[in-house]
Scaffold this motif. Structure first.
Motif, PDB file in Angstrom:
ATOM      1  N   MET A 185     -53.429   5.055 -13.119  1.00 36.07           N
ATOM      2  CA  MET A 185     -52.657   3.993 -13.755  1.00 36.07           C
ATOM      3  C   MET A 185     -52.079   3.042 -12.723  1.00 36.07           C
ATOM      4  N   ALA A 186     -51.428   1.992 -13.216  1.00 37.63           N
ATOM      5  CA  ALA A 186     -50.785   1.015 -12.342  1.00 37.63           C
ATOM      6  C   ALA A 186     -49.399   0.698 -12.882  1.00 37.63           C
ATOM      7  N   ILE A 187     -48.478   0.379 -11.972  1.00 37.75           N
ATOM      8  CA  ILE A 187     -47.134  -0.059 -12.330  1.00 37.75           C
ATOM      9  C   ILE A 187     -46.867  -1.381 -11.628  1.00 37.75           C
ATOM     10  N   SER A 188     -46.245  -2.305 -12.318  1.00 33.89           N
ATOM     11  CA  SER A 188     -45.861  -3.567 -11.701  1.00 33.89           C
ATOM     12  C   SER A 188     -44.540  -4.030 -12.289  1.00 33.89           C
ATOM     13  N   GLY A 189     -43.943  -5.021 -11.669  1.00 34.58           N
ATOM     14  CA  GLY A 189     -42.669  -5.532 -12.163  1.00 34.58           C
ATOM     15  C   GLY A 189     -42.377  -6.905 -11.603  1.00 34.58           C
ATOM     16  N   VAL A 190     -41.676  -7.712 -12.386  1.00 36.80           N
ATOM     17  CA  VAL A 190     -41.302  -9.067 -11.975  1.00 36.80           C
ATOM     18  C   VAL A 190     -39.848  -9.312 -12.338  1.00 36.80           C
ATOM     19  N   VAL A 191     -39.124  -9.954 -11.424  1.00 36.28           N
ATOM     20  CA  VAL A 191     -37.728 -10.298 -11.678  1.00 36.28           C
ATOM     21  C   VAL A 191     -37.670 -11.543 -12.548  1.00 36.28           C
ATOM     22  N   GLY A 192     -36.821 -11.514 -13.568  1.00 37.40           N
ATOM     23  CA  GLY A 192     -36.694 -12.648 -14.485  1.00 37.40           C
ATOM     24  C   GLY A 192     -35.354 -13.353 -14.356  1.00 37.40           C
ATOM     25  N   ALA A 193     -35.070 -14.213 -15.314  1.00 35.58           N
ATOM     26  CA  ALA A 193     -33.837 -14.994 -15.300  1.00 35.58           C
ATOM     27  C   ALA A 193     -32.627 -14.091 -15.505  1.00 35.58           C
ATOM     28  N   GLN A 194     -31.504 -14.486 -14.899  1.00 38.51           N
ATOM     29  CA  GLN A 194     -30.282 -13.699 -14.993  1.00 38.51           C
ATOM     30  C   GLN A 194     -29.483 -14.000 -16.251  1.00 38.51           C
ATOM     31  N   GLU A 195     -29.800 -15.106 -16.914  1.00 44.15           N
ATOM     32  CA  GLU A 195     -29.079 -15.486 -18.119  1.00 44.15           C
ATOM     33  C   GLU A 195     -30.066 -15.849 -19.217  1.00 44.15           C
ATOM     34  N   GLU A 196     -29.588 -16.014 -20.426  1.00 39.13           N
ATOM     35  CA  GLU A 196     -30.473 -16.367 -21.529  1.00 39.13           C
ATOM     36  C   GLU A 196     -31.039 -17.770 -21.318  1.00 39.13           C
ATOM     37  N   ILE A 197     -32.312 -17.916 -21.624  1.00 38.16           N
ATOM     38  CA  ILE A 197     -32.993 -19.186 -21.411  1.00 38.16           C
ATOM     39  C   ILE A 197     -33.727 -19.597 -22.680  1.00 38.16           C
ATOM     40  N   SER A 198     -34.161 -20.866 -22.707  1.00 39.27           N
ATOM     41  CA  SER A 198     -34.888 -21.424 -23.852  1.00 39.27           C
ATOM     42  C   SER A 198     -36.209 -22.004 -23.380  1.00 39.27           C
ATOM     43  N   PHE A 199     -37.224 -21.848 -24.204  1.00 39.17           N
ATOM     44  CA  PHE A 199     -38.552 -22.396 -23.930  1.00 39.17           C
ATOM     45  C   PHE A 199     -38.716 -23.655 -24.753  1.00 39.17           C
ATOM     46  N   TYR A 200     -38.500 -24.799 -24.110  1.00 40.77           N
ATOM     47  CA  TYR A 200     -38.520 -26.096 -24.793  1.00 40.77           C
ATOM     48  C   TYR A 200     -37.624 -26.074 -26.033  1.00 40.77           C
ATOM     49  N   GLY A 201     -36.401 -25.615 -25.816  1.00 36.48           N
ATOM     50  CA  GLY A 201     -35.418 -25.622 -26.892  1.00 36.48           C
ATOM     51  C   GLY A 201     -35.440 -24.399 -27.792  1.00 36.48           C
ATOM     52  N   HIS A 202     -36.352 -23.460 -27.551  1.00 36.42           N
ATOM     53  CA  HIS A 202     -36.447 -22.253 -28.365  1.00 36.42           C
ATOM     54  C   HIS A 202     -35.847 -21.074 -27.575  1.00 36.42           C
ATOM     55  N   PRO A 203     -34.674 -20.577 -27.964  1.00 39.21           N
ATOM     56  CA  PRO A 203     -34.049 -19.472 -27.238  1.00 39.21           C
ATOM     57  C   PRO A 203     -34.963 -18.245 -27.188  1.00 39.21           C
ATOM     58  N   ILE A 204     -35.073 -17.663 -26.003  1.00 37.90           N
ATOM     59  CA  ILE A 204     -35.957 -16.515 -25.801  1.00 37.90           C
ATOM     60  C   ILE A 204     -35.185 -15.221 -25.968  1.00 37.90           C
ATOM     61  N   ASP A 205     -35.773 -14.295 -26.730  1.00 36.20           N
ATOM     62  CA  ASP A 205     -35.174 -12.986 -26.928  1.00 36.20           C
ATOM     63  C   ASP A 205     -35.693 -11.979 -25.903  1.00 36.20           C
ATOM     64  N   TYR A 206     -36.987 -12.041 -25.610  1.00 36.28           N
ATOM     65  CA  TYR A 206     -37.563 -11.147 -24.608  1.00 36.28           C
ATOM     66  C   TYR A 206     -38.818 -11.775 -24.029  1.00 36.28           C
ATOM     67  N   LEU A 207     -39.213 -11.289 -22.854  1.00 31.16           N
ATOM     68  CA  LEU A 207     -40.444 -11.708 -22.191  1.00 31.16           C
ATOM     69  C   LEU A 207     -41.175 -10.444 -21.767  1.00 31.16           C
ATOM     70  N   ALA A 208     -42.397 -10.265 -22.274  1.00 30.41           N
ATOM     71  CA  ALA A 208     -43.139  -9.021 -22.046  1.00 30.41           C
ATOM     72  C   ALA A 208     -44.524  -9.325 -21.471  1.00 30.41           C
ATOM     73  N   PRO A 209     -44.633  -9.474 -20.147  1.00 27.20           N
ATOM     74  CA  PRO A 209     -45.945  -9.714 -19.539  1.00 27.20           C
ATOM     75  C   PRO A 209     -46.649  -8.428 -19.146  1.00 27.20           C
ATOM     76  N   THR A 210     -47.968  -8.475 -19.096  1.00 22.88           N
ATOM     77  CA  THR A 210     -48.764  -7.351 -18.607  1.00 22.88           C
ATOM     78  C   THR A 210     -50.148  -7.890 -18.265  1.00 22.88           C
ATOM     79  N   ILE A 211     -51.083  -7.002 -17.946  1.00 23.60           N
ATOM     80  CA  ILE A 211     -52.439  -7.428 -17.586  1.00 23.60           C
ATOM     81  C   ILE A 211     -53.458  -6.536 -18.277  1.00 23.60           C
ATOM     82  N   TYR A 212     -54.700  -7.007 -18.297  1.00 26.26           N
ATOM     83  CA  TYR A 212     -55.815  -6.167 -18.730  1.00 26.26           C
ATOM     84  C   TYR A 212     -57.051  -6.569 -17.948  1.00 26.26           C
TER      85      TYR A 212
END
Length: 431
Positions: A345-372
């Motif tokens: 298996m593989a493990i990875s991680g990325v540091v994100g924003a420290q505060e709540e942010i919006s994507f073109y005015g749309h408040p983000i609840d979570y960000l879930a990236p991965t790969i295949y």
């Protein structure tokens, strides 16, 4: 996700063609077709027109997102380059018409993302797309799904680029702030200088020794050293199977509490809860073929007396970093792919924003990236965001048919470790 091949913007109008970097060619190698999937949960319904207008002003202006890959030469010598092209957002933004009364919306989104990965991106266009799903799930009012070919850049730089398309919810004009690793202090005195000198020599010798061991293990893994067959080890060709993507959000404050109490790093904590979660999961998967509290042969291995997991199990994980320039990258891709095929298996991680942010005015609840596209049946990715940590799993459902259970085990492991830290008095409980 691999780091080291950062996305670079070329501002010169005289450079419409840019050769692929070694890392980009690596991810374009035969049978190494790797993609990044980033699932964005929004707190409001997505306004497609607003998103399109925002992308036109930001992401589309970036050279890599407005370039397509072209191939020159013959079958013996192919020259791949990024070539600037006109971006038609209608070719990249997909907005399906959805029934608002779908009975199981969470399952629908999971199936939708899996189906997206069944077809490769069109090489005649820039290698990215965004799906906007206006459907309410258990943890979001709407969902955006980015799919980006890994040859466009490493995970950290692409996530950073996506974050550059966001703004602080509290200040619509401000970019999100990302924590920066603090350097070691420069305090030095003569009394400590003697011990510091010998400590530096000892650390240097350990570095040489660990490097030699790592090189030998890599060579052995490439040639013959395989992980044991376990319930989470994929068979040859697993990279071609359709994957399933699930995620779970836990408290980042709990992770930092354990980190501070044990004088660790965040990476140490997430690695620990992953190992503990996998132990719980594997113990349950083995239970059908062994009995608790007894020693019994299982696939030629003796299981532990207090566990269903065989003794001496070899189950390794990998994190690839700093891919540097090298001649003959297609040979390198074959070697690395062979090594990865022998690892579980593989493990990875990325540091994100420290505060709540919006994507073109749309408040983000979570960000879930991965790969295949990796030759393994399980990839675990951690993404921090404000006071949350999202655990994303990319799995082969034919090998891991119950990924939500694995999420449960990782989450429960964090709770148990946090409770142990507080219960033993390492830190006061925080309400």
């Amino acid at each position: 996700m691999m780091t080291g091949d950062h996305v670079k913007a070329s501002r010169s109008s005289h450079h419409d063609e840019v050769p692929l970097s070694p890392a980009a060619r690596f991810f374009q190698a035969p049978r190494f077709n790797v993609y990044i999937i980033a699932i964005v949960g929004c707190k409001t319904r997505i306004n497609t027109d607003v998103v399109n207008a925002g992308l036109e002003k930001t992401l589309v202006k970036h050279p890599r997102f407005s370039s397509k890959m072209v191939v020159d030469g013959n079958k013996y010598c192919k020259n791949k380059k990024w070539t600037q092209t006109k971006v038609n957002l209608e070719d990249h933004i997909i907005v399906p018409e959805l029934d608002p009364n779908i009975e199981f919306p969470d399952r629908f989104v999971e199936d939708y993302v899996s189906n997206v990965t069944r077809t490769p991106l069109d090489l005649s266009k820039p290698l990215w797309e965004l799906h906007l799903l206006n459907i309410k799930t258990s943890d979001a009012e709407a969902v955006g799904v980015f799919r980006i070919h890994h040859s466009m850049g490493d995970g950290a730089s692409l996530i950073s680029l996506l974050l550059a398309c966001t703004r602080k919810t509290s200040d619509p004009e401000a970019l999100p702030s990302v924590p920066v690793k603090k350097g070691a202090g420069s305090t030095f005195n003569s009394a400590a200088g003697f011990w510091w000198f010998f400590s530096a020599i000892w650390l240097f010798l350990r570095l040489i020794w660990n490097t030699m061991v790592d090189v030998l293990l890599f060579v052995a893994t490439t040639l013959f050293l395989k992980d044991m067959k376990t319930p989470i080890k994929g068979a040859p060709g697993v990279e071609l199977n359709v994957k399933k993507f699930v995620h779970r959000t836990v408290s980042f404050d709990d992770i930092k509490l354990v980190k501070n109490a044990m004088n660790m790093t965040v990476n140490d904590v997430v690695t620990g809860i992953t190992q503990a979660g996998l132990s719980r999961y594997l113990n349950r998967r083995y239970i059908h073929s062994s009995c608790i509290g007894e020693e019994k042969k299982l696939d030629g291995q003796v299981k532990q007396s207090n566990s269903n997991i065989p003794k001496g199990i070899r189950l390794r994980t990998v994190i690839l970093v700093n891919l540097r320039k090298s001649a003959g990258i297609q040979v390198a891709a074959a070697i690395i792919r062979r090594a990865l095929s022998n690892i579980t298996m593989a493990i990875s991680g990325v540091v994100g924003a420290q505060e709540e942010i919006s994507f073109y005015g749309h408040p983000i609840d979570y960000l879930a990236p991965t790969i295949y596209g990796f030759p393994m049946s399980l990839v675990v990715h951690y993404q921090s965001y404000a006071n949350k940590m999202t655990i994303s799993l990319s799995v082969d459902p034919s090998v891991i048919p119950d990924p939500h259970e694995l999420c449960n085990d990782i989450e429960e492991s964090l709770k148990l470790i946090r409770h142990a830290v507080v219960n033993k008095g390492f830190v006061k409980d925080v309400v």
